[in-house]
Structure formats: structure tokens, C-alpha cells
Design an enzyme around this catalytic site. Structure first.
Site, short mmCIF file in Angstrom:
data_model
loop_
_atom_site.label_atom_id
_atom_site.label_comp_id
_atom_site.label_asym_id
_atom_site.label_seq_id
_atom_site.Cartn_x
_atom_site.Cartn_y
_atom_site.Cartn_z
N THR A 106 43.02 -108.44 35.48
CA THR A 106 44.44 -108.47 35.78
C THR A 106 44.80 -107.29 36.67
O THR A 106 44.05 -106.33 36.79
CB THR A 106 45.28 -108.44 34.49
N GLN A 144 37.06 -106.54 36.95
CA GLN A 144 37.18 -107.24 38.23
C GLN A 144 38.03 -106.42 39.19
O GLN A 144 39.18 -106.08 38.90
CB GLN A 144 37.82 -108.61 38.05
N TYR A 180 41.45 -99.81 43.24
CA TYR A 180 40.14 -100.18 42.73
C TYR A 180 39.30 -98.94 42.43
O TYR A 180 38.55 -98.91 41.44
CB TYR A 180 39.39 -101.05 43.73
#
Length: 397
Positions: A106, A144, A180
Site C-alpha cells: 500500500t 512492494q 521507496y
């Protein structure tokens, strides 16, 4: 799509006998954070199956909103929880003490990359700070991220640019803010809190999958665009650049990414690694555009713009809410609003830039041999959107 990917060789099973015995003796229990997203929805469908490695898994699924109707047929324990709210996480997640694997899929969007780093870092840290101390059998965390790991933000593009292709996992970080990077740093620090806890990072490109709630649902967005063109008798023109129209692109099937997660969660050869994820082939949008037009019975246009001219769906679709409402009523579709199913900013981001291709060699070298045919993948998700009455079933008569 077939879920017999492990047995049939989509992932090369290289666990030793002792690992296999341990897997059989202890039930795998998953926590999917972002269960209504593209990959989360695929995981929720796949993990409870008896032929899934480690399966059938017991599954907890977390998402911010109440459980949607299109997710109700998955045999999971659904928990409505806003993971950006520390107090809510601390109240709702500690009872899930039997979790063995966390699949974190998410994210949230803010107005600047600095704010993205802060918000997304907090969300991940909230989950890990709560789960790691409370789950004695926790073994692995899958995170992810995505291909933007290799690309600077729009603000920093002229200074930091992007890595040359093909993109490989060993490329150094760019000198720029990127949430990220923040998430990876938090993950690597958090796993130190529990001996033997392993991790993996998964970096897909553009995802083809099913989720009316996803902020990055490209297939669904293009289907909505095609349905509106059909309703108005308009030509389905390609809203992107010539490089995207004529050049090679790739994508990552949501089911394939879910398989990649499960492989990394269970195979010792995939522990503590970062991996790209893509289908393993390439396509051209000018070919998939014909497929999209055929599926909605609309005249297929192409790249028809003057040099330097830009037609963006964010502009073209901004006043089409009433048109979509009419399509929903006339076709008996699920009750959605255009802003829910049309993520125009994302389609503009993808189609107005040339695709930066990655390499899947590292995954193959570590034992994952999965792949997808991207054209078939595109069709599969279009058909699923129709089956769940998210978009109309119009085809050429």
C-alpha cells in the site's frame, strides 16, 4: 489464470527437505496490508488456495475503507484500518499475533516527495512497530515498491534524471528524495529487532490487475476511457506520446507479482534481496490499443497529434462525470463515480513517457521463472472488470 505456478515450474522450487517439512508442519498466516489494491487483491485470491505453496494460508487483509463487494468472495479476515493512524494500528493489529508473513502493498500520495517520504514511511513503521514485537512466529516481510526506485521525481528530473536501461537491482540510488528509499531503510532497520526475520523488496513496473480502488489502475482507467468514447460515439484516440505508441513497453501482471511475493516469502534463495518484477516480454501500445477498441466496440484511433502537442486524459475527462453516471445506470454497473475508477493522472504519467525497461535476470538466477504474455494479461483483466460490472460488456456486434 492458472495458479499452479509453483508445481508447473513458473518458480523453480529449490527448498531443501528440512525447509519443506517445516513449511508443512506450521500453517502460514499472512497479513496483507493494502488488500484492496491491485496486488493485494490477487494475494487475497491466491493465498487461501490449497495448491498455493504453504497453502491454504490463513489470511488477514487490511485496508482503510470498508470491505468492497468485489472483494467479499475471498476467504480472508478483513480488517478496516487506516495504517497512517498510529493509534488505530495499535488498537486493531496486535490481536493478529499468529501472523507468519507480512505482505506490504500500500502507499499514499502527497503533494511533494518530501511529504510522500514522511507519510509512507510512517505507515510502514506503524505496521512493523506493532507487528514485529507481537508476532512470535513472524518469519518474513515482503515490501512492494516499484520502478520509480530508478527514476527521479518530476521536480528533480533535470538534475538527477534516471538510470540507463535495462534497469537492474544493483544500480545505486539517485541523489533525490524518493519514498521507496525511505521505506527500504525503515524495513532494513526494523527486521534487526527480531533474530532470523527476513525480508524482500519487490519493484514492479506498470501493473496490470484488478482493483477499482487502486490509484494506479491503468487497465481499469483505459477501459473507462474506452467506454466513454463508445457512449459518445467518439474515436478511441491514444492519449500519449509517440515514444509510448511506437516504442517497446512492459508491464507486471498482478497475479505474477503475487506469485513472486510467495516465492520470496518461502524460498531461502530469495531472502534478504531486492527484485524487479515484470512479465518478461515487451509490447507496443499501438498493438494493445486495437485490443482495447475491439473489447468496447469503439473505432480505434492512433497517435494523431502534431509535434509538441499534448492531449492529456486529466483534461479531456474532467467534465465526463455525468457521462459515466449514465453509463453506470444504463448498463447496471457497480455504483462508482468517475473519480473512483478513472485515474487519469496515472495514465498520463505512463502514456506520456517512454517506458524504461527492466531486467528479470536476478529473479531467474535466484529461482523464479514466472512470466506472462502481456497481451493475454491485458485481455484477462479487461474481462474481469466486465465480469464484476465495473465497466460495460460492450463489444463489436
Amino acid at each position: 489464470m492458472s495458479m499452479n505456478w509453483w508445481r508447473d515450474g513458473a518458480a523453480k522450487k529449490r527448498m531443501d527437505e528440512s525447509s519443506a517439512v517445516k513449511l508443512q508442519q506450521q500453517q502460514c498466516v499472512a497479513l496483507i496490508v493494502g488488500v484492496t489494491g491491485l496486488v493485494g487483491n490477487s494475494l487475497a485470491e491466491m493465498l487461501p488456495l490449497s495448491d498455493t505453496p504453504g497453502g491454504p494460508w490463513k489470511v488477514y487483509g487490511v485496508a482503510r475503507r470498508p470491505r468492497p463487494s468485489w472483494n467479499e468472495d475471498h476467504p480472508i479476515n478483513y480488517i478496516s484500518c487506516d495504517v497512517s493512524n498510529t493509534a488505530e494500528v495499535e488498537a486493531k493489529l496486535p490481536p493478529l499475533s499468529d501472523v507468519t508473513h507480512i505482505f506490504y502493498a500500500t502507499w499514499t500520495s502527497r503533494s511533494s516527495e518530501e511529504e510522500n517520504c514522511e507519510a509512507n514511511g510512517k505507515m510502514l513503521k506503524n505496521v512493523l512497530d506493532t507487528m514485529i514485537p507481537n508476532c512470535p512466529n513472524l518469519k518474513h516481510i515482503c515490501l512492494q515498491t516499484g520502478r520509480f526506485h530508478y527514476v527521479a521525481s518530476v521536480v528533480d528530473w533535470k538534475i538527477n534524471g534516471s538510470h540507463d536501461t535495462p534497469l537492474t537491482e544493483d544500480l545505486p540510488r539517485l541523489n533525490t528524495n524518493n519514498f521507496y528509499y525511505t521505506q527500504e531503510d525503515i524495513l532494513l532497520e526494523e527486521v534487526k529487532r527480531k533474530e532470523g526475520l527476513t525480508w524482500s523488496v519487490h519493484r514492479p513496473g506498470t501493473i496490470f490487475g484488478f482493483s477499482p480502488y487502486s490509484m494506479m489502475n491503468l487497465v481499469g482507467t483505459l477501459c473507462v476511457y474506452a467506454a466513454i468514447c463508445k457512449q459518445e460515439g467518439a474515436v478511441l484516440r491514444f492519449p500519449g506520446c509517440k515514444g509510448a505508441w511506437d516504442g517497446y513497453s512492459d508491464c507486471a501482471d498482478a497475479d505474477l507479482i503475487a506469485e513472486h511475493y510467495i516465492w520470496a516469502a518461502l524460498d531461502p534463495h530469495a531472502k534478504n534481496q531486492s527484485f524487479n518484477v515484470s512479465n518478461g516480454d515487451v509490447f507496443k501500445w499501438k498493438h494493445l490499443w486495437k485490443v482495447l477498441a475491439e473489447q468496447f466496440g469503439v473505432e480505434c484511433g492512433g497517435y494523431e497529434y502534431e509535434e509538441g502537442q499534448q492531449v492529456r486524459l486529466q483534461d479531456v475527462m474532467k467534465d465526463k462525470g455525468p457521462v459515466w453516471d449514465k453509463i453506470v445506470r444504463e448498463n447496471g454497473l457497480s455504483n462508482t463515480k468517475l473519480e473512483d475508477v478513472g485515474k487519469w493522472w496515472f495514465s498520463d504519467t505512463i502514456l506520456w513517457n517512454e517506458c524504461r525497461l527492466d531486467s528479470m535476470n536476478k529473479s531467474k538466477e535466484h529461482g523464479f521463472l514466472g512470466f506472462r504474455n502481456s497481451k493475454n494479461c491485458f485481455l484477462y483483466w479487461i474481462h474481469k472488470l466486465k465480469a464484476y460490472k465495473i465497466v460495460p460488456s460492450s463489444t463489436i456486434s
